[in-house]
Design a protein around this motif. Structure first.
Motif, PDB file in Angstrom:
ATOM      1  N   ALA A 204     -13.794 -27.091  36.828  1.00 44.60           N
ATOM      2  CA  ALA A 204     -13.391 -28.100  35.839  1.00 44.60           C
ATOM      3  C   ALA A 204     -13.586 -27.592  34.419  1.00 44.60           C
ATOM      4  N   GLN A 206     -13.660 -24.543  33.227  1.00 37.97           N
ATOM      5  CA  GLN A 206     -12.752 -23.460  32.836  1.00 37.97           C
ATOM      6  C   GLN A 206     -11.281 -23.829  33.020  1.00 37.97           C
ATOM      7  N   GLY A 207     -11.030 -24.979  33.658  1.00 37.75           N
ATOM      8  CA  GLY A 207      -9.652 -25.342  33.956  1.00 37.75           C
ATOM      9  C   GLY A 207      -9.003 -24.376  34.927  1.00 37.75           C
ATOM     10  N   PRO A 209      -7.373 -22.786  38.344  1.00 34.91           N
ATOM     11  CA  PRO A 209      -6.471 -23.329  39.369  1.00 34.91           C
ATOM     12  C   PRO A 209      -7.201 -23.520  40.693  1.00 34.91           C
TER      13      PRO A 209
END
Length: 338
Positions: A204, A206-207, A209
């Motif tokens: 979350a 670091q965003g 995938p």
């Protein structure tokens, strides 16, 4: 000819960085190397020690007999079917590099085991695991060479008798085999294992995938933040196993220690977080001579410089004694002691 070295330094070949040497030392890169060593009756009569990456090992100051370093190379796709890829790697391959190579090919399943130090051949011995995945979950079979006569034998997953940080190669068959090649079954639809809070938070933050590569990135980030780099400070990763106790004992401990960290471990059993126990016993960041428990992760024993086996043994006993006195729980060291 396989070169045999005498009084070979092992200090740089164990990640704890313990001062150590081998009476005799040889490197095995192929089957013929082992057969040559075994053809020497004098060598064959020696006590043999098999060395991988030295990342899960406590060495004495002098290792008698013959130390054999496994350097069997190679990694390849053996075959695939509708459900999985079957991927082979030589026992001397670097584990982390192999995992990243599988991900680069688009084969998921080993990402949670990223950045674990050591070799492919050593991974099944310890049944290495991290963040909800163990080697036993992905291993299909392995080929080992007998240290008695060099004969090869294939061990199925079931024959490896895997358990928590354990296998037949640490128990009934200890010291009898050199693991030359490991075959992994990597499902084509391997599920993402992200149940650990640390991973979820990292993904979350670091965003990242929700993919095998994304999970690998999260695992590496968490490990780098929590665990010291052996190149910077000597260590063998998590030094103590998470103890498994009766659920009734866990419940009794919770009455006294409401913050106790535990997990289910099968019917009537619970697994305790050894790092939490060690920290509560006052050992996080604390030193005993040249060794100590890491300031950022109490589960990791570190060598601040110049340590030998006796220093590690003294700290191990001190930590075990304090945890047992406070919680009535016995910690077991994870590394192999030669």
């Amino acid at each position: 000819m396989t070169a045999i070295h005498t009084d070979a330094a092992l200090t740089s070949l164990n990640t704890l960085g313990l001062t150590a040497s081998a009476a005799r030392f040889a490197t095995v890169r192929e089957h013929a190397d082992l057969l040559q060593l075994l053809a020497d009756a004098t060598l064959r009569a020696q006590l043999w020690h098999v060395l991988g990456g030295g990342s899960n090992l406590v060495l004495p100051e002098r290792v008698e007999g013959l130390t054999v370093q496994v350097a069997v190379p190679g990694r390849r796709l053996l075959r695939e079917d509708d459900d999985a890829y079957y991927v082979a790697a030589g026992g001397g391959e670097n584990w982390h590099d192999f995992v990243q190579w599988t991900l680069a090919q688009g084969w998921g399943g080993l990402e949670n085991l990223s950045l674990i130090p050591g070799t492919v051949g050593a991974a099944p011995i310890q049944n290495i695991g991290a963040y909800g995945v163990e080697v036993k979950d992905r291993l299909f079979a392995l080929t080992a060479w007998s240290l008695q006569d060099g004969a090869p034998r294939v061990f199925s997953n079931a024959e490896c008798a895997f358990a928590y940080r354990d296998s037949i190669f640490k128990q009934a068959e200890a010291g009898r085999w050199l693991i030359a090649e490991v075959v992994f079954r990597l499902p084509k639809n391997a599920p993402l294992v992200t149940g650990y809070g640390d991973l979820q938070q990292e993904i979350a933050a670091q965003g990242l995938p929700l993919s095998h590569a994304g999970v690998a990135q999260a695992v590496m980030a968490v490990r780098r933040r929590k665990l010291p780099d052996p190149a910077q400070i000597g260590n063998a990763g998590s030094f103590f196993k998470n103890p498994i106790i009766a659920a009734s004992q866990r419940d009794a401990l919770l009455q006294q220690f409401p913050q106790l960290v535990s997990y289910p471990a099968g019917e009537g059993l619970a697994k305790l977080a050894a790092g939490w126990l060690i920290e509560q016993a006052g050992w996080k960041g604390r030193r005993l001579g040249p060794v100590g428990m890491y300031e950022k992760q109490a589960l990791v024993l570190v060598n601040h410089g110049g340590a030998a086996r006796a220093d590690v043994a003294a700290l191990t006993a001190a930590v075990q004694g304090d945890v047992a006195a406070r919680f009535g729980v016995q910690l077991e060291a994870e590394p192999v002691w030669w």
